[in-house]
Write a protein that holds these residues in place. Structure first.
Motif, PDB file in Angstrom:
ATOM      1  N   MET A   1      44.679  35.018  40.937  1.00  0.00           N
ATOM      2  CA  MET A   1      43.378  34.795  41.638  1.00  0.00           C
ATOM      3  C   MET A   1      42.016  36.181  40.798  1.00  0.00           C
ATOM      4  O   MET A   1      42.601  36.375  40.772  1.00  0.00           O
ATOM      5  CB  MET A   1      42.986  34.362  43.011  1.00  0.00           C
ATOM      6  CG  MET A   1      44.173  33.738  43.111  1.00  0.00           C
ATOM      7  SD  MET A   1      44.175  32.523  42.891  1.00  0.00           S
ATOM      8  CE  MET A   1      42.486  31.746  44.047  1.00  0.00           C
ATOM      9  N   GLU A   2      41.077  35.696  40.907  1.00  0.00           N
ATOM     10  CA  GLU A   2      39.676  36.480  40.610  1.00  0.00           C
ATOM     11  C   GLU A   2      38.956  36.671  41.361  1.00  0.00           C
ATOM     12  O   GLU A   2      38.563  35.622  42.011  1.00  0.00           O
ATOM     13  CB  GLU A   2      39.961  36.335  39.184  1.00  0.00           C
ATOM     14  CG  GLU A   2      40.045  35.799  38.108  1.00  0.00           C
ATOM     15  CD  GLU A   2      39.666  35.871  36.994  1.00  0.00           C
ATOM     16  OE1 GLU A   2      38.353  35.837  36.583  1.00  0.00           O
ATOM     17  OE2 GLU A   2      40.119  34.862  35.444  1.00  0.00           O
ATOM     18  N   VAL A   3      38.267  38.138  42.086  1.00  0.00           N
ATOM     19  CA  VAL A   3      38.024  37.290  43.765  1.00  0.00           C
ATOM     20  C   VAL A   3      36.396  38.732  43.163  1.00  0.00           C
ATOM     21  O   VAL A   3      37.340  40.455  42.355  1.00  0.00           O
ATOM     22  CB  VAL A   3      38.762  38.665  44.621  1.00  0.00           C
ATOM     23  CG1 VAL A   3      39.383  36.688  44.752  1.00  0.00           C
ATOM     24  CG2 VAL A   3      39.381  38.873  44.185  1.00  0.00           C
TER      25      VAL A   3
ATOM     26  N   GLY B   1      34.783  34.293  45.013  1.00  0.00           N
ATOM     27  CA  GLY B   1      36.158  33.897  44.311  1.00  0.00           C
ATOM     28  C   GLY B   1      37.239  34.209  46.016  1.00  0.00           C
ATOM     29  O   GLY B   1      38.178  33.844  46.112  1.00  0.00           O
TER      30      GLY B   1
ATOM     31  N   ALA C   1      38.192  30.826  47.645  1.00  0.00           N
ATOM     32  CA  ALA C   1      39.680  30.082  46.688  1.00  0.00           C
ATOM     33  C   ALA C   1      40.678  30.546  46.902  1.00  0.00           C
ATOM     34  O   ALA C   1      41.804  30.168  47.175  1.00  0.00           O
ATOM     35  CB  ALA C   1      38.940  29.355  45.396  1.00  0.00           C
TER      36      ALA C   1
END
Length: 329
Positions: free
Chosen positions: A234-236, A243, A246
């Motif tokens: 994931m990208e946060v 993000g 998600a």
């Protein structure tokens, strides 16, 4: 008048932050009477444990663990969940002191209703976790927290201990970390259930996307930790909040899959056995060091090993011979 275990356990069950903090402090105490109080509170609280989502968070220093945990924690609190954070703080090898700075860094979450942030020293314990982290986690569950996050020190490759303590192991990585092989802690990557590239904002957004692809490529050649789950990347951004929703949805998805396949219960059983074995090791060591003259004998033998006067294997045998003599074996 001293607080009894029953009174303290009642406060923990009522979700009182002050009572929970006192109970954990008692567990971590080096004083036998205080430690016994903490153990009694834990024993009285065990029936209320087991219901929280246990999440381990690790990553190299500077990756933004505290920032991400606070941002995610605030989002969950706003959704009505109770969140506890056990932020492990490295103990100084030189002074034995602990910085205990995570509570200061997580100022918003520390003051939020329904949240509990507890910095604890590792005290030299391997794996980037404290000696009483498992017990503290259980007390947080007994206090009614829905999510308990354990933030590890993030150094070395002994993070397997915390990975075996939680339901989900979240590995945070920096953008621009290089190609799929460079700089990757392979042992930790293999244990990760979810990988998140942090600081995916501003000028680093493109680098974060590239890093995510690199880790996806690396994961493609590694066997997943469990057959039913392939770790996503994931990208946060804790700064922008991008993000986070998600990421949480993915963490919940992992729990759902693990529960449906029975892997969740299997992991909890492994956690319980590991807890027993770790406690047994600790108690046996404490027992040995508590025997008259044994602490001094072990220290002297260690000095002799360091000076090259005796080989380590022979040194261990000499200590065991002293133990055998003590117990009449």
């Amino acid at each position: 008048m001293a607080e009894t275990a029953a009174e303290l356990a009642k406060g923990v069950a009522a979700g009182e932050r002050a009572a929970l903090a006192r109970a954990i402090t008692a567990l971590e105490s080096q004083r036998p009477d205080r430690a016994a109080l903490g153990q009694a509170v834990l024993a009285a609280s065990m029936a209320r444990t087991g219901g929280a989502f246990r999440i381990g968070v690790t990553g190299v220093p500077g990756v933004g663990k505290s920032s991400l945990i606070e941002a995610l924690g605030m989002m969950l609190v706003e959704r009505g969940l109770k969140v506890a954070v056990l932020a492990l703080d490295p103990t100084s090898e030189r002074t034995g002191g602990s910085i205990l700075g995570d509570k200061t860094r997580m100022t918003r979450l520390s003051g939020a209703s329904g949240a509990f942030v507890r910095p604890s020293p590792t005290s030299g314990t391997l794996g980037g976790v404290g000696r009483m982290t498992r017990e503290a986690l259980l007390l947080c569950e007994a206090a009614g927290h829905d999510v308990v996050m354990v933030e590890t020190v993030g150094v070395g490759q002994s993070e397997t201990i915390v990975a075996r303590m939680v339901d989900l192991f979240l590995f945070l990585v920096l953008p621009g970390a290089g190609d799929a092989l460079q700089g990757i802690k392979k042992g930790i990557v293999e244990l990760a259930d979810v990988i998140a590239v942090t600081k995916a904002d501003g000028e680093a957004r493109l680098k974060a996307a590239q890093a995510a692809r690199h880790y996806e490529d690396a994961l493609a050649i590694l066997a997943p930790r469990v057959a039913s789950w392939r770790p996503p990347v994931m990208e946060v951004s804790a700064l922008e909040g991008a993000g986070l929703a998600a990421l949480w949805a993915m963490l919940e998805r992992h729990r759902q899959v693990m529960q449906e396949t029975g892997a969740f219960a299997d992991r909890r059983r492994v956690q319980n056995r590991l807890w027993f074995e770790t406690l047994l090791d600790q108690r046996l060591r404490d027992l040995v060091l508590g025997l008259p003259g044994m602490a001094a004998r072990i220290a002297e033998t260690g000095d002799a090993v360091a000076a090259g006067q005796i080989e380590p294997g022979m040194a261990v045998l000499s200590v065991l011979e002293r133990l055998n003599a003590w117990f009449g074996a």
